[in-house]
Design a protein around this motif. Structure first.
Motif, PDB file in Angstrom:
ATOM      1  N   THR A   1      -4.880  -9.070   8.629  1.00 12.55           N
ATOM      2  CA  THR A   1      -3.642  -9.322   7.882  1.00 12.55           C
ATOM      3  C   THR A   1      -2.459  -9.270   8.856  1.00 12.55           C
ATOM      4  O   THR A   1      -2.578  -8.795   9.991  1.00 12.55           O
ATOM      5  CB  THR A   1      -3.419  -8.273   6.776  1.00 12.55           C
ATOM      6  N   GLU A   2      -1.325  -9.744   8.385  1.00  6.32           N
ATOM      7  CA  GLU A   2      -0.090  -9.698   9.179  1.00  6.32           C
ATOM      8  C   GLU A   2       0.767  -8.528   8.693  1.00  6.32           C
ATOM      9  O   GLU A   2       1.178  -8.483   7.529  1.00  6.32           O
ATOM     10  CB  GLU A   2       0.665 -11.016   9.020  1.00  6.32           C
ATOM     11  N   PHE A   3       1.018  -7.582   9.582  1.00  3.97           N
ATOM     12  CA  PHE A   3       1.829  -6.420   9.223  1.00  3.97           C
ATOM     13  C   PHE A   3       3.288  -6.843   9.084  1.00  3.97           C
ATOM     14  O   PHE A   3       3.833  -7.533   9.942  1.00  3.97           O
ATOM     15  CB  PHE A   3       1.688  -5.344  10.300  1.00  3.97           C
ATOM     16  N   LEU A   4       3.908  -6.428   7.970  1.00  4.83           N
ATOM     17  CA  LEU A   4       5.309  -6.779   7.718  1.00  4.83           C
ATOM     18  C   LEU A   4       6.238  -5.612   8.022  1.00  4.83           C
ATOM     19  O   LEU A   4       7.108  -5.710   8.885  1.00  4.83           O
ATOM     20  CB  LEU A   4       5.480  -7.239   6.263  1.00  4.83           C
TER      21      LEU A   4
ATOM     22  N   VAL B   1       0.857  -1.189   0.000  1.00  5.15           N
ATOM     23  CA  VAL B   1       0.000   0.000   0.000  1.00  5.15           C
ATOM     24  C   VAL B   1       0.890   1.235   0.000  1.00  5.15           C
ATOM     25  O   VAL B   1       1.842   1.321   0.793  1.00  5.15           O
ATOM     26  CB  VAL B   1      -0.934   0.017   1.231  1.00  5.15           C
ATOM     27  N   GLN B   2       0.576   2.176  -0.871  1.00  7.55           N
ATOM     28  CA  GLN B   2       1.318   3.429  -0.928  1.00  7.55           C
ATOM     29  C   GLN B   2       0.356   4.602  -0.755  1.00  7.55           C
ATOM     30  O   GLN B   2      -0.537   4.809  -1.580  1.00  7.55           O
ATOM     31  CB  GLN B   2       2.075   3.562  -2.248  1.00  7.55           C
ATOM     32  N   ASN B   3       0.553   5.334   0.333  1.00  5.50           N
ATOM     33  CA  ASN B   3      -0.232   6.532   0.612  1.00  5.50           C
ATOM     34  C   ASN B   3       0.634   7.758   0.366  1.00  5.50           C
ATOM     35  O   ASN B   3       1.664   7.943   1.027  1.00  5.50           O
ATOM     36  CB  ASN B   3      -0.721   6.525   2.070  1.00  5.50           C
TER      37      ASN B   3
ATOM     38  N   TYR C   1       1.873  -5.898   3.898  1.00  6.64           N
ATOM     39  CA  TYR C   1       1.112  -6.834   4.720  1.00  6.64           C
ATOM     40  C   TYR C   1       1.101  -8.205   4.048  1.00  6.64           C
ATOM     41  O   TYR C   1       1.242  -8.314   2.829  1.00  6.64           O
ATOM     42  CB  TYR C   1      -0.340  -6.369   4.895  1.00  6.64           C
ATOM     43  N   ARG C   2       0.885  -9.205   4.857  1.00  9.51           N
ATOM     44  CA  ARG C   2       0.721 -10.571   4.350  1.00  9.51           C
ATOM     45  C   ARG C   2      -0.653 -11.078   4.777  1.00  9.51           C
ATOM     46  O   ARG C   2      -1.006 -11.035   5.954  1.00  9.51           O
ATOM     47  CB  ARG C   2       1.815 -11.488   4.907  1.00  9.51           C
TER      48      ARG C   2
ATOM     49  N   ILE D   1       0.979   2.386  13.866  1.00 10.70           N
ATOM     50  CA  ILE D   1      -0.082   2.803  12.953  1.00 10.70           C
ATOM     51  C   ILE D   1      -0.302   1.744  11.873  1.00 10.70           C
ATOM     52  O   ILE D   1      -1.445   1.373  11.569  1.00 10.70           O
ATOM     53  CB  ILE D   1       0.253   4.159  12.321  1.00 10.70           C
ATOM     54  N   GLY D   2       0.784   1.239  11.299  1.00 12.87           N
ATOM     55  CA  GLY D   2       0.655   0.238  10.246  1.00 12.87           C
ATOM     56  C   GLY D   2       0.009  -1.039  10.729  1.00 12.87           C
ATOM     57  O   GLY D   2      -0.810  -1.643  10.029  1.00 12.87           O
TER      58      GLY D   2
END
Length: 452
Positions: free
Chosen positions: A106-109, A77-79, A123-124, A98-99
């Motif tokens: 989902t699993e935050f990477l 994801v790109q914000n 994320y995974r 925050i992420g």
């Protein structure tokens, strides 16, 4: 003279129906809060950041979902922020907090922030897709029945889904575009969710594999919906109607010999039902899910007065009473709508129309009672059950039986089945009396023959 208990019984039964109707609206309020498909994108990401004390504005947002052969997926994801995002760039702990909170299920990477203010989050998702027939993968991630979800829009300005190696997009989302090689599906808006499939790239029967993948995925779920949300409550309703019919059959000799008394009793119950919201205290007569009670009361009074004044012999047939039931239903719906618009409190709300559907089984009990009174028990029970299925059918797949809602809704609809049976009991009794009582002109002819 009726006893105080007999006078209070219709009011008690009506109160039971009100409780059941109000309970029907409970699952709507119990649904999870709406979130976009990509909840780490755009305004939703900004909202999450604000909860951590960071104020920022996202100018545009993109997301790429790369699906792997084992069904897992990697989200990138790109914000693009309006500023440089210096605070996030300098504070790795804050970025992770925050992420990690931004995207659910989902699993935050990891997360990073570029010099020009682009926040990149990875994320995974371990169960984005699952294997199906013929080497096909299918994904329900774009449907609201996929887990505990209530999808509200796309979230990103653009979302790209990349098919696993050796496959192509077989069944894309409605409104999306697929690249020439079939590997990438581009989505810029999200109005209606659907199952997405990925089929072997060289397969000549891709459409057939996609169809089989969708059918085998939805089939068990649909059966579960029907079982918990339709079959069990409808069977219980049919059993209740059959039991009431059996009980009336045992006291057939005590029932009124003329329909006039039954008609007057129906009109009296109708008056109580129409006035119940007023005496209940503080509940608006024509608001939300109890508004159809007013229409039911009006229809009961009209039917009751008609029977008590005329006792028409022409009504003593199943088709005739089915027509009367349809007419009574139309009167009830019309009275509900007109009364609601006249009062103008909330208008013709969705909750009102949802509850109004359950007037179908209420009025179906009139011909059902007649059929059982004439000894055609299966026809009577079948008529009642058919009316109930018509009422619950439109919302049969609204709540998944696999995530708790099905059990709740099944219990609520079971309660509603009891409430419908209670409210429709006077109509059922009138139908039964019409099958057993003698017409007034028949009684007069019998008396004349006796005098001769």
């Amino acid at each position: 003279m009726p006893s105080p208990g007999s006078r209070s019984l219709p009011l008690l039964l009506s109160v039971l129906l009100v409780g059941s109707l109000l309970a029907l609206a409970t699952p709507v309020g119990a649904a999870p809060p709406p979130r976009p498909l990509c909840d780490a994108c755009g305004d939703q990401f900004a909202t999450t950041a604000e909860r951590h004390g960071v104020s920022l504005a996202v100018e545009r947002s993109t997301a790429t979902v790369t699906v792997h052969g084992n069904g897992t997926a990697t989200w990138v994801v790109q914000n693009h922020l309006a500023g440089d995002g210096a605070r996030l760039r300098e504070n790795a702990t804050l970025r992770r907090a925050i992420g990690d909170r931004a995207m659910w299920d989902t699993e935050f990477l990891n997360a990073s922030v570029s010099r020009d203010g682009v926040v990149t989050l990875r994320y995974r998702e371990p169960e984005f897709a699952e294997p199906a027939v013929g080497g096909t993968l299918r994904s329900g991630a774009f449907t609201e029945t996929y887990g505990y979800r209530n999808i509200d829009g796309l979230g990103a300005d653009r979302l790209v889904v990349v098919a696993p190696p050796g496959t192509r997009v077989g069944r894309p989302l409605p409104g999306s575009t697929v690249s020439a090689d079939g590997r990438r599906m581009r989505v810029t808006s999200f109005d209606r969710g659907d199952i997405v499939t990925f089929v072997p790239r060289e397969s000549a029967v891709g459409p057939l594999l996609s169809l089989l993948a969708v059918v085998t995925m939805r089939g068990p779920g649909l059966l579960g919906y029907l079982l918990t949300n339709v079959v069990v409550p409808a069977a219980a309703f049919g059993a209740l109607v059959g039991a009431v019919g059996g009980g009336l059959s045992t006291i057939r000799h005590r029932l009124p010999a003329r329909t006039g008394r039954a008609g007057r009793a129906l009109a009296g119950v109708g008056l109580l039902v129409a006035l119940l919201p007023l005496v209940a205290g503080g509940i608006s007569v024509l608001s939300s899910s109890i508004a159809p009670l007013v229409g039911v009361g009006v229809a009961f009074v009209a039917l009751g007065l008609g029977l008590s004044l005329t006792e028409p012999a022409s009504l003593r047939s199943y088709p005739a009473l089915a027509g009367v039931a349809i007419g009574g239903l139309a009167v009830a719906v019309l009275a509900t709508a007109v009364g609601t618009l006249a009062v103008g409190i909330r208008g013709l709300t969705f909750a009102m129309w949802t509850s109004a559907r359950f007037l179908v089984p209420v009025f179906a009990l009139l011909p059902a009672g007649y059929a059982i009174g004439t000894g055609r028990r299966w026809l009577g029970v079948g008529t009642a059950v058919a009316g109930f299925v018509l009422a619950v059918g439109p919302t049969a797949t609204l709540y998944s039986p696999f995530y708790g809602f099905g059990v709740i809704v099944s219990a609520l609809v079971l309660g509603l089945a009891a409430g419908v049976a209670v409210l429709g009991a006077p109509l059922f009794g009138v139908g039964f009396v019409l099958a057993t009582a003698r017409p007034a002109d028949e009684g007069e002819n019998s008396a004349a023959r006796g005098e001769q």
